[in-house]
Design an enzyme around this catalytic site. Structure first.
Site, PDB file in Angstrom:
ATOM      1  N   PRO A 302     -38.165 -16.901   6.707  1.00 29.69           N
ATOM      2  CA  PRO A 302     -39.076 -16.266   7.668  1.00 29.69           C
ATOM      3  C   PRO A 302     -40.394 -17.033   7.658  1.00 29.69           C
ATOM      4  O   PRO A 302     -41.330 -16.675   6.958  1.00 29.69           O
ATOM      5  CB  PRO A 302     -39.231 -14.845   7.108  1.00 29.69           C
ATOM      6  CG  PRO A 302     -39.013 -14.998   5.637  1.00 29.69           C
ATOM      7  CD  PRO A 302     -38.058 -16.120   5.445  1.00 29.69           C
ATOM      8  N   ASP A 475     -43.503 -20.092   3.909  1.00 31.57           N
ATOM      9  CA  ASP A 475     -42.436 -19.107   3.766  1.00 31.57           C
ATOM     10  C   ASP A 475     -43.068 -17.748   3.479  1.00 31.57           C
ATOM     11  O   ASP A 475     -43.712 -17.557   2.441  1.00 31.57           O
ATOM     12  CB  ASP A 475     -41.515 -19.536   2.619  1.00 31.57           C
ATOM     13  CG  ASP A 475     -40.257 -18.685   2.502  1.00 31.57           C
ATOM     14  OD1 ASP A 475     -40.281 -17.536   2.986  1.00 31.57           O
ATOM     15  OD2 ASP A 475     -39.263 -19.165   1.917  1.00 31.57           O
ATOM     16  N   HIS A 476     -42.859 -16.805   4.385  1.00 31.93           N
ATOM     17  CA  HIS A 476     -43.473 -15.482   4.234  1.00 31.93           C
ATOM     18  C   HIS A 476     -42.898 -14.696   3.056  1.00 31.93           C
ATOM     19  O   HIS A 476     -43.483 -13.683   2.649  1.00 31.93           O
ATOM     20  CB  HIS A 476     -43.300 -14.672   5.530  1.00 31.93           C
ATOM     21  CG  HIS A 476     -44.597 -14.350   6.199  1.00 31.93           C
ATOM     22  ND1 HIS A 476     -45.658 -13.772   5.531  1.00 31.93           N
ATOM     23  CD2 HIS A 476     -45.010 -14.510   7.485  1.00 31.93           C
ATOM     24  CE1 HIS A 476     -46.660 -13.593   6.368  1.00 31.93           C
ATOM     25  NE2 HIS A 476     -46.297 -14.035   7.562  1.00 31.93           N
ATOM     26  N   ARG A 477     -41.786 -15.146   2.502  1.00 29.03           N
ATOM     27  CA  ARG A 477     -41.251 -14.469   1.326  1.00 29.03           C
ATOM     28  C   ARG A 477     -42.100 -14.746   0.093  1.00 29.03           C
ATOM     29  O   ARG A 477     -42.140 -13.935  -0.844  1.00 29.03           O
ATOM     30  CB  ARG A 477     -39.810 -14.918   1.054  1.00 29.03           C
ATOM     31  CG  ARG A 477     -38.816 -14.552   2.139  1.00 29.03           C
ATOM     32  CD  ARG A 477     -37.455 -15.154   1.850  1.00 29.03           C
ATOM     33  NE  ARG A 477     -37.493 -16.612   1.831  1.00 29.03           N
ATOM     34  CZ  ARG A 477     -36.444 -17.387   1.549  1.00 29.03           C
ATOM     35  NH1 ARG A 477     -35.264 -16.823   1.275  1.00 29.03           N
ATOM     36  NH2 ARG A 477     -36.556 -18.693   1.555  1.00 29.03           N
ATOM     37  N   CYS A 479     -45.529 -15.708   0.200  1.00 31.39           N
ATOM     38  CA  CYS A 479     -46.930 -15.323   0.346  1.00 31.39           C
ATOM     39  C   CYS A 479     -47.180 -14.812   1.755  1.00 31.39           C
ATOM     40  O   CYS A 479     -46.388 -15.041   2.676  1.00 31.39           O
ATOM     41  CB  CYS A 479     -47.859 -16.502   0.044  1.00 31.39           C
ATOM     42  SG  CYS A 479     -47.448 -18.011   0.938  1.00 31.39           S
TER      43      CYS A 479
END
Length: 505
Positions: A302, A475-477, A479
């Site tokens: 994501p 990567d939103h996972r 941060c």
């Protein structure tokens, strides 16, 4: 190259050199070229073959000393880890091996793992290559009769044989000689094609590879032969048989060439001819790995992209002053790399990776800076290991060495693994910005756009400055938006005012 010598003596003194473990989860490589020939004497650790994996092009040393008695693959073949590449008659038995050339071998074992046949001890055998696999066939000097001839070994489908060099008496097993292949018209050339990739490339272009003249060892048809035929238009024949209209078949039952079909179509446009103007390139090697990794990155991550436009005028001035003071050259990429390393130390979450299996974010203690590079082999990301512990001069030298190797694309596997963050300088291609795709399993990538004169406001007045765009994907996972934004702002501040980095050194 096919094995031309009798390699039936697989006993004492004959050793096989197999393709070693390639590491990094790689299980196969393409054989680029042989550096030895059958009959050559080799010493331990002599480079004998060049192979290309999805990671790099490497030369492999032979672990044995002696005389080469057979080569088990051709240039252009795909070979797997654990597969035999060549056989060596070790030094102490080389004389015995030489005296055995052309004589009856005691047995014929599997030259490649999982393949091979066994022949009677009372007759001479040779090795012949069938699509990268070897089976025993009668020696041309032997006399074969219906009562003495053993059953001809079954050949893997779609692997054309070389034409027999002797006159054989037909046997009840003769129908097994070419499973999946129709009989060849009398006098028509049939060339050996050992690589499935070569056959597929030819088929994709409507060419019958077995009817092309082969330039490889023993007349083997190589990829270069197919490409040459495509460019010249020679040897073109559609391999599909009666599945098409009967008008596409000659009296001998063989597919007609494009020229013959055009002659019988009364001037009608040929759809096959138009299709042959297309070029099909198999997705193999590095291109296959890049495709798989980038696809996986897009599917799994994501990701979010942020960007900033930056005034690089002071950076260019600092570069000139540094070079004038030291008498040494400094690239803008090496200076940007120094700013990135400082930013990763300040925001360590950016220097992380995702362990999907464990469900963990791994924040790395070392900074191994990857540099996305376009090479003749395709997109590669060589890594400057230990960049976080380097001085500016050391980092400059490492970056310069890495960029220099990109011209050939020849990196050791160790240079292409272990990265923790990637820097992508696509400004060299003349573009302003991009939305980079994260290099798995890392969590972020910074892209540098070109530097160009643009209008800019300085102290309330409009002027012309050297401006570039920074693109940052994360990567939103790992941060949310705060750390990536602060990291990007930090790097931008260093570019606009390089002296601001001094407190971080």
């Amino acid at each position: 190259m096919s094995a031309d010598l009798n390699t039936g003596m697989r006993g004492t003194g004959t050793r096989e050199f197999i393709l070693p473990d390639l590491g990094e989860g790689l299980t196969e490589a393409e054989l680029i070229s042989w550096k030895v020939e059958i009959g050559d004497e080799v010493h331990v650790d002599q480079m004998v073959v060049e192979v290309e994996s999805a990671k790099s092009v490497v030369e492999l040393p032979c672990p044995y000393a002696g005389r080469i008695v057979s080569l088990h693959a051709n240039a252009g073949d795909t070979v797997s880890a654990g597969q035999a590449l060549l056989s060596v008659a070790e030094a102490e038995s080389a004389a015995a091996s030489a005296s055995a050339d052309g004589s009856a071998g005691e047995s014929s074992g599997a030259n490649l793992i999982g393949y091979g046949t066994s022949e009677p001890k009372t007759r001479s055998t040779k090795k012949r290559s069938f699509g990268g696999k070897h089976a025993a066939v009668p020696d041309a000097t032997s006399t074969v009769t219906p009562s003495a001839a053993p059953a001809v070994p079954t050949v893997i489908p779609d692997a054309p044989l070389q034409p027999p060099t002797e006159t054989q008496t037909p046997t009840e097993d003769s129908s097994k000689i070419a499973i999946g292949e129709s009989a060849t018209a009398a006098g028509e050339q049939v060339s050996p094609v050992s690589s499935p990739l070569v056959r597929k490339l030819a088929k994709d272009h409507g060419i019958s590879a077995k009817h092309l003249p082969g330039t490889g060892h023993g007349g083997v048809v190589t990829r270069a032969d197919v490409l040459a035929a495509v460019e010249s238009g020679a040897g073109m024949s559609v391999e599909s048989e009666s599945a098409h209209a009967p008008a596409g078949t000659s009296r001998a039952g063989e597919p007609q060439s494009i020229t013959e079909r055009s002659a019988t179509s009364a001037g009608a446009p040929s759809p096959v001819g138009r299709a042959d103007r297309d070029t099909r390139t198999p997705i193999t090697g590095l291109r296959k790995i890049v495709s798989e990794r980038l696809t996986k990155s897009r599917q799994e991550i994501p990701e979010a992209t942020i960007w900033l436009d930056v005034d690089a005028t002071e950076l260019l001035g600092t570069k000139r002053a540094l070079e004038a003071r030291t008498g040494e050259r400094y690239s803008l990429l090496s200076l940007a790399a120094r700013f990135v390393v400082a930013g990763l130390k300040k925001y360590p979450i950016i220097n992380s990776s995702i362990d999907t299996a464990a469900g963990e974010i791994v924040t790395h203690g070392d900074i191994n800076l990857g540099l996305a590079a376009q090479t003749p082999r395709g997109l590669m990301v060589p890594v400057v290991h230990g960049a976080g512990e380097m001085s500016l001069r050391q980092l400059r030298d490492s970056v310069s060495e890495t960029v220099g190797k990109a011209a050939s694309g020849r990196f050791d596997p160790s240079e292409l693994s272990g990265g923790t963050f990637t820097l992508n300088n696509y400004g060299v291609f003349g573009v302003d910005g991009s939305a980079p795709i994260i290099n798995l399993p890392e969590v972020a990538m910074l892209g540098l756009g070109r530097i160009k004169d643009r209008p800019w406001v300085v102290d309330g007045e409009l002027t012309v400055r050297k401006v570039m765009y920074l693109s940052f994907v994360f990567d939103h996972r790992a941060c949310d938006g705060q750390e990536p934004s602060e990291f990007l702002t930090f790097v931008a501040d260093c570019i606009e005012n390089p002296i601001s980095l001094l407190p971080e050194l």
